[in-house]
Design an enzyme around this catalytic site. Structure first.
Site, PDB file in Angstrom:
ATOM      1  N   ASN A   1      10.470  -0.173   4.830  1.00  0.00           N
ATOM      2  CA  ASN A   1       9.151   0.088   5.393  1.00  0.00           C
ATOM      3  C   ASN A   1       8.284  -1.084   4.956  1.00  0.00           C
ATOM      4  O   ASN A   1       7.798  -1.126   3.822  1.00  0.00           O
ATOM      5  CB  ASN A   1       8.578   1.413   4.884  1.00  0.00           C
TER       6      ASN A   1
ATOM      7  N   HIS B   1       9.017   3.795   9.621  1.00  0.00           N
ATOM      8  CA  HIS B   1       7.572   3.991   9.472  1.00  0.00           C
ATOM      9  C   HIS B   1       7.293   5.476   9.381  1.00  0.00           C
ATOM     10  O   HIS B   1       7.845   6.265  10.179  1.00  0.00           O
ATOM     11  CB  HIS B   1       6.803   3.396  10.663  1.00  0.00           C
ATOM     12  N   ILE B   2       6.455   5.844   8.461  1.00  0.00           N
ATOM     13  CA  ILE B   2       6.102   7.251   8.259  1.00  0.00           C
ATOM     14  C   ILE B   2       5.312   7.772   9.463  1.00  0.00           C
ATOM     15  O   ILE B   2       5.552   8.869   9.966  1.00  0.00           O
ATOM     16  CB  ILE B   2       5.280   7.381   6.961  1.00  0.00           C
ATOM     17  N   SER B   3       4.374   6.969   9.920  1.00  0.00           N
ATOM     18  CA  SER B   3       3.536   7.371  11.057  1.00  0.00           C
ATOM     19  C   SER B   3       4.163   6.885  12.364  1.00  0.00           C
ATOM     20  O   SER B   3       5.023   5.984  12.363  1.00  0.00           O
ATOM     21  CB  SER B   3       2.130   6.773  10.904  1.00  0.00           C
TER      22      SER B   3
ATOM     23  N   ARG C   1      -0.896   4.715  17.439  1.00  0.00           N
ATOM     24  CA  ARG C   1      -2.037   4.201  16.673  1.00  0.00           C
ATOM     25  C   ARG C   1      -2.604   2.933  17.345  1.00  0.00           C
ATOM     26  O   ARG C   1      -2.354   2.689  18.517  1.00  0.00           O
ATOM     27  CB  ARG C   1      -1.591   3.952  15.227  1.00  0.00           C
TER      28      ARG C   1
ATOM     29  N   TYR D   1      -0.436   9.829   6.323  1.00  0.00           N
ATOM     30  CA  TYR D   1       0.795   9.597   5.549  1.00  0.00           C
ATOM     31  C   TYR D   1       1.234  10.796   4.702  1.00  0.00           C
ATOM     32  O   TYR D   1       2.271  10.732   4.045  1.00  0.00           O
ATOM     33  CB  TYR D   1       0.611   8.361   4.650  1.00  0.00           C
TER      34      TYR D   1
ATOM     35  N   HIS E   1       4.000  -6.025  11.255  1.00  0.00           N
ATOM     36  CA  HIS E   1       3.316  -6.501  12.456  1.00  0.00           C
ATOM     37  C   HIS E   1       2.999  -7.998  12.411  1.00  0.00           C
ATOM     38  O   HIS E   1       2.512  -8.548  13.388  1.00  0.00           O
ATOM     39  CB  HIS E   1       2.015  -5.705  12.647  1.00  0.00           C
TER      40      HIS E   1
ATOM     41  N   ASP F   1      12.891 -13.429   9.510  1.00  0.00           N
ATOM     42  CA  ASP F   1      13.894 -14.485   9.269  1.00  0.00           C
ATOM     43  C   ASP F   1      14.839 -14.089   8.146  1.00  0.00           C
ATOM     44  O   ASP F   1      16.047 -14.335   8.215  1.00  0.00           O
ATOM     45  CB  ASP F   1      13.204 -15.805   8.903  1.00  0.00           C
TER      46      ASP F   1
ATOM     47  N   ARG G   1      -0.577  -2.249  15.898  1.00  0.00           N
ATOM     48  CA  ARG G   1       0.591  -1.675  15.216  1.00  0.00           C
ATOM     49  C   ARG G   1       1.770  -1.437  16.170  1.00  0.00           C
ATOM     50  O   ARG G   1       2.843  -1.014  15.743  1.00  0.00           O
ATOM     51  CB  ARG G   1       0.226  -0.349  14.546  1.00  0.00           C
TER      52      ARG G   1
ATOM     53  N   ASN H   1       0.804  -1.236   0.000  1.00  0.00           N
ATOM     54  CA  ASN H   1       0.000   0.000   0.000  1.00  0.00           C
ATOM     55  C   ASN H   1       0.832   1.281   0.000  1.00  0.00           C
ATOM     56  O   ASN H   1       0.274   2.371  -0.102  1.00  0.00           O
ATOM     57  CB  ASN H   1      -0.999   0.009   1.177  1.00  0.00           C
TER      58      ASN H   1
ATOM     59  N   ARG I   1      -3.199   7.944  -0.227  1.00  0.00           N
ATOM     60  CA  ARG I   1      -3.655   7.039   0.829  1.00  0.00           C
ATOM     61  C   ARG I   1      -3.709   7.777   2.177  1.00  0.00           C
ATOM     62  O   ARG I   1      -2.675   8.266   2.667  1.00  0.00           O
ATOM     63  CB  ARG I   1      -2.652   5.884   0.934  1.00  0.00           C
TER      64      ARG I   1
HETATM   65  C1  DQA Z   1       3.445   2.126   8.123  1.00  0.00           C
HETATM   66  C2  DQA Z   1       2.686   1.772   9.413  1.00  0.00           C
HETATM   67  C3  DQA Z   1       2.004   0.417   9.286  1.00  0.00           C
HETATM   68  O1  DQA Z   1       1.302   0.104  10.476  1.00  0.00           O
HETATM   69  C4  DQA Z   1       1.026   0.434   8.140  1.00  0.00           C
HETATM   70  O2  DQA Z   1       0.439  -0.841   7.968  1.00  0.00           O
HETATM   71  C5  DQA Z   1       1.625   0.915   6.860  1.00  0.00           C
HETATM   72  C6  DQA Z   1       2.538   2.061   6.913  1.00  0.00           C
HETATM   73  C7  DQA Z   1       4.033   3.555   8.186  1.00  0.00           C
HETATM   74  O3  DQA Z   1       4.885   3.856   7.350  1.00  0.00           O
HETATM   75  O4  DQA Z   1       3.630   4.352   9.031  1.00  0.00           O
HETATM   76  O5  DQA Z   1       1.309   0.443   5.791  1.00  0.00           O
HETATM   77  O6  DQA Z   1       4.521   1.226   7.975  1.00  0.00           O
END
Ligand code: DQA
Length: 140
Positions: free
Chosen positions: A72, A98-100, A105, A22, A78, A85, A109, A10, A17
């Site tokens: 990322n 991670h961007i967020s 959250r 994001y 998760h 591995d 997560r 995604n 999105r």
């Molecule tokens: C993410 C955080 C994840 O929980 C989420 O599923 C993503 C983006 C982030 O960059 O903040 O797809 O990895």
């Protein structure tokens, strides 16, 4: 330096999105700015929505002349023991980004399957996490 950025599921939709989480910038623009900021480094980019393809790419770059991988893994962070591995098996150090701020959250997560096999974790600073991860490799 040779740096590889791998984005998971995604993250190809960045820019459209959930922009409240994001941001509005797409990844092509983030990448363009990174390459402008680090003209002497080679920054390659791979994105996939598929767990196995991410593992194949980690294996492809993880035994060669790549100095650092920025990963990322999106939601696979998760859930994916298989990606953890793989990171443990390859030679190239991996920085998880991670961007967020995933800790601000939903609880699901808060757990990362991959953190313990990564060199470090950078999160919550928007798309600037990719630049911060590059800086971490340059300072080693
Ligand atoms: C993410 C955080 C994840 O929980 C989420 O599923 C993503 C983006 C982030 O960059 O903040 O797809 O990895």
């Amino acid at each position: 330096m040779n740096i590889t950025i791998i984005n998971g599921p995604n993250l190809n939709l960045l820019g459209t999105r959930e922009p409240g989480i994001y941001g509005h910038e797409d990844f092509e623009s983030v990448l363009k700015h990174l390459r402008q900021s680090y003209p002497n480094d080679t920054i390659t980019y791979f994105q996939s929505n598929h767990e196995g393809d991410i593992i194949d790419h980690l294996q492809k770059v993880g035994f060669g002349d790549c100095d650092g991988i920025i990963l990322n893994a999106g939601a696979y962070t998760h859930t994916s023991l298989a990606i953890a591995d793989c990171i443990a098996a390859i030679n190239t150090p991996v920085v998880e980004v991670h961007i967020s701020n995933v800790h601000a959250r939903e609880e699901i997560r808060h757990r990362s399957m991959i953190s313990k096999v990564c060199k470090g974790v950078i999160l919550g600073f928007g798309t600037d996490v990719y630049r911060l991860a590059i800086e971490s490799f340059r300072k080693q």
